[in-house]
Enzyme design. Structure first.
Site, mmCIF file in Angstrom:
data_model
loop_
_atom_site.group_PDB
_atom_site.id
_atom_site.type_symbol
_atom_site.label_atom_id
_atom_site.label_comp_id
_atom_site.label_asym_id
_atom_site.label_seq_id
_atom_site.Cartn_x
_atom_site.Cartn_y
_atom_site.Cartn_z
ATOM 1 N N HIS A 1 -6.687 -5.899 -11.996
ATOM 2 C CA HIS A 1 -8.116 -5.699 -12.278
ATOM 3 C C HIS A 1 -8.331 -5.303 -13.739
ATOM 4 O O HIS A 1 -9.087 -4.379 -14.043
ATOM 5 C CB HIS A 1 -8.690 -4.635 -11.335
ATOM 6 C CG HIS A 1 -8.895 -5.122 -9.932
ATOM 7 N ND1 HIS A 1 -9.793 -6.118 -9.603
ATOM 8 C CD2 HIS A 1 -8.298 -4.772 -8.763
ATOM 9 C CE1 HIS A 1 -9.751 -6.347 -8.294
ATOM 10 N NE2 HIS A 1 -8.840 -5.558 -7.758
ATOM 11 N N ASP B 1 -4.364 -1.436 -7.037
ATOM 12 C CA ASP B 1 -4.657 -2.318 -5.902
ATOM 13 C C ASP B 1 -4.750 -3.777 -6.346
ATOM 14 O O ASP B 1 -4.998 -4.078 -7.509
ATOM 15 C CB ASP B 1 -5.975 -1.908 -5.243
ATOM 16 C CG ASP B 1 -7.155 -1.995 -6.199
ATOM 17 O OD1 ASP B 1 -7.037 -1.475 -7.319
ATOM 18 O OD2 ASP B 1 -8.188 -2.584 -5.838
ATOM 19 N N GLU B 2 -4.580 -4.668 -5.390
ATOM 20 C CA GLU B 2 -4.842 -6.094 -5.544
ATOM 21 C C GLU B 2 -4.252 -6.644 -6.851
ATOM 22 O O GLU B 2 -4.959 -7.136 -7.720
ATOM 23 C CB GLU B 2 -6.346 -6.363 -5.477
ATOM 24 C CG GLU B 2 -6.942 -5.978 -4.121
ATOM 25 C CD GLU B 2 -8.434 -6.188 -4.031
ATOM 26 O OE1 GLU B 2 -8.936 -6.502 -2.939
ATOM 27 O OE2 GLU B 2 -9.121 -6.007 -5.058
ATOM 28 N N VAL B 3 -2.934 -6.549 -6.940
ATOM 29 C CA VAL B 3 -2.233 -6.999 -8.154
ATOM 30 C C VAL B 3 -1.546 -8.335 -7.870
ATOM 31 O O VAL B 3 -0.492 -8.376 -7.236
ATOM 32 C CB VAL B 3 -1.184 -5.958 -8.603
ATOM 33 C CG1 VAL B 3 -0.500 -6.423 -9.886
ATOM 34 C CG2 VAL B 3 -1.833 -4.589 -8.808
#
Length: 641
Positions: free
Chosen positions: A265, A356-358
């Protein structure tokens, strides 16, 4: 003597009943205090009622109390260090209190006493505000309250990276959080779509990364290719503005925890400083990749093709983006420099790093990333993420801070001292607690207040999706039964998350927050055994919603409590509609017509016009008009047992 005592006894009982009837109103404080003992009589409040305190701590809390009192009731009270002979409010600061958030309050017709630590005094005064009964004269029922929170961490997360909110907007949110005894503001400052904090060593973070040229219109899942609005959006907080937010929150017993997202992100930051990206292949065309992924449009809103330089645009769509931080030493130096300035602004013990969400696809193709995996004897890219986050944790620990990350930081191995914020349900939090790590429960099933508030979304403003009712929020218990008593001690508390992909205004922020934030406040403060949704929603919530209206908060008007029962001595059904906003008016229809202010005015329980056997299913439709004139959505439900 016995004969004489009988009438005295009767008089005494009558006096008790009369006084008790005066206090028959339910205690409507939110969150519900740990212990309440009601008594007889009332304390009358007037402009001459003094607040007596001997220290600066009490004076600050009294000043904030007066600010709220003036906004709600148009009254400010004098603050003095000398107790007057007439009825007054007395604050007693206990500097040796072991539970710093606990307080005690005793209200009689002659005096109000509040005792506790600095935080306890503040919370006691917030409770006092809620105890004030409106009317021709303001009064407080006689009660004794002993109160303390169930959880040490009671937070709300505000995402300002998707949509930017001004300092005054955030201060107003902090005021409301403080009033309902939240003590943590998790401030999500960086994202793919924007960087919001001034970092003096890296000015391009605010010159470039703080602004995007365009934003998608409508729901993320509605259009491919995306449609863009063509409007520049962004902004950032100077370090002085951020410090002012921290100071303002601290006066209201709220700690601000900053979040600087890494390693994913991070598209906005890497737009400004592409040299720290994970892309290191000479053959790689980042522009083409982003167009194919849908992260940026092939053309801008004017129909012109973008140039070949990815670094000229911050993404204007939501979702997970492939451009993440690389693992070169210069990248770690860059992030450590940023966190150094962040720690100078935010005294919080915790620093949130996201995690998160890598997407790891480009670490897989990165020659440098593969060299680090080999050198550090890591199994794969998941362990590389753990290596990345552990390095950040060591840096924070060296500077006396601890790291919080979303539950993805468990992947590849958890950093030694990390606290886990569990958002993908409870699984990550349970796993971390079993590993003796501290946990903040924030599951998207119960705590994502960016979700819709009705299953019927036609009258609801656009949201990210999902359905999260007030009742479901209230039902949450942060201590999973699958954990042992010892493991449950690692559950620090609970947090509601307000992501702002689809929230760009004050009104919409407040609409998503309230009344669900009141339920979250009670989940965090009140013992689970003392919670009762029926009592919360019908006895305490109505007064609090009326209070929010006086504070000019654009809360969502919740559905009424509708009861449908078989009428006695009749084949028809009896219907009652009890609005959950104090003093509201209800208009309804049962004949299929739209409910509006020309429909039936509700004045009490009524009979359905005919039996369902005669005409088939019926539908109740109704609207609620608040005392200030706000109108709810049109609600509907079938009339059946």
């Amino acid at each position: 003597m016995r004969l004489r005592s009988i009438p005295l006894l009767i008089i005494g009982l009558l006096s008790f009943q009369l006084a008790h009837s005066q206090n028959s109103e339910p205690i409507t404080v939110v969150p519900k205090p740990a212990s309440i003992q009601t008594s007889t009589g009332k304390f009358l409040l007037s402009k001459s009622t003094a607040i007596v305190t001997q220290d600066e701590v009490g004076r600050k809390s009294a000043s904030i109390f007066n600010d709220f009192l003036e906004r709600i009731h148009g009254l400010r009270l004098p603050v003095t260090s000398i107790a007057p002979s007439q009825a007054h409010i007395e604050l007693h600061t206990d500097v040796e209190a072991t539970n710093t958030e606990a307080y005690r309050m005793d209200v009689t017709s002659e005096n109000i006493e509040i005792s506790g630590s600095e935080q306890g005094i503040f919370y006691g005064l917030q409770t006092l505000l809620q105890l004030i009964e409106p009317g021709s004269s303001l009064s407080v029922p006689a009660v004794s309250i002993t109160d303390e929170p169930e959880f040490a961490y009671r937070g709300i997360m505000l995402d300002v990276a998707r949509h930017f909110f001004e300092v005054d907007q955030i201060k107003n949110m902090i005021d409301l959080m403080a009033h309902y005894k939240f003590n943590k503001l998790h401030w999500h400052l960086t994202e793919d779509q924007g960087w919001r904090l001034e970092i003096k060593k890296y000015p391009k973070l605010t010159e470039i990364a703080a602004y995007r040229d365009s934003t998608i219109i409508g729901q993320y899942y509605d259009f491919k290719p995306f449609v863009f609005d063509g409007q520049k959006h962004g902004g950032y907080y100077t370090q002085e503005e951020a410090k002012e937010i921290v100071r303002y929150a601290a006066e209201r017993m709220i700690t601000v925890i900053p979040e600087i997202e890494l390693p994913g992100h991070s598209s906005a930051a890497l737009t400004a400083y592409p040299e720290f990206s994970s892309f290191d292949s000479k053959d790689y065309d980042p522009k083409l990749e982003n167009v194919l992924q849908g992260n940026i449009p092939a053309k801008n809103e004017k129909g012109e093709a973008y140039d070949n330089d990815l670094n000229t645009t911050v993404p204007g769509i939501w979702g997970v983006h492939p451009n993440i931080y690389g693992v070169k030493e210069e990248t770690f130096t860059f992030l450590e420099d940023i966190l150094t300035e962040v720690m100078e602004i935010f005294p919080s013990h915790y620093i949130h790093i996201g995690g998160d969400e890598v997407p790891k696809d480009h670490w897989k193709t990165s020659e440098l990333a593969q060299q680090v995996i080999k050198k550090e004897k890591l199994a794969d890219e998941h362990e590389l993420q753990s290596y990345f986050i552990t390095r950040m944790e060591k840096f924070l620990n060296k500077n006396g801070r601890d790291l919080i990350g979303w539950d993805e930081i468990l992947e590849g191995g958890l950093a030694p001292n990390a606290t886990v914020m569990s958002w993908r349900g409870e699984k990550g939090g349970i796993q971390a607690a079993q590993m003796n790590h501290d946990v903040i429960m924030s599951p998207n099933s119960h705590m994502y207040i960016d979700h819709y508030q009705s299953e019927d979304t036609k009258d609801e403003p656009l949201a990210i999706g999902g359905f999260l009712s007030l009742e479901k929020v209230y039902s949450y218990h942060p201590r999973p039964s699958s954990l042992t008593k010892e493991q449950q001690k690692h559950i620090l508390g609970v947090q509601g998350n307000l992501w702002t992909e689809y929230i760009a205004t004050d009104n919409k922020m407040e609409y998503h927050l309230f009344p669900r934030a009141l339920a979250i406040a009670e989940v965090g403060w009140t013992n689970n055994q003392d919670k009762d949704y029926e009592e919360f929603s019908t006895q305490r919530l109505p007064r609090r919603l009326s209070e929010l209206e006086k504070l000019d908060v654009f809360y969502r008007i919740p559905e009424a409590k509708v009861s449908i029962n078989q009428a006695p001595n009749s084949p028809k059904l009896s219907i009652s509609i009890d609005a959950l906003v104090e003093g509201s008016t209800v208009y309804y229809s049962v004949d299929g017509h739209k409910a509006d202010q020309t429909a039936n005015l509700y004045s009490g329980p009524f009979l359905a016009p005919y039996t369902t056997k005669e005409q088939g299913p019926l539908e109740l439709r109704y609207i609620i008009i608040t005392p200030e004139g706000r109108q709810s959505n049109e609600f509907s439900l079938p009339i059946q047992l």
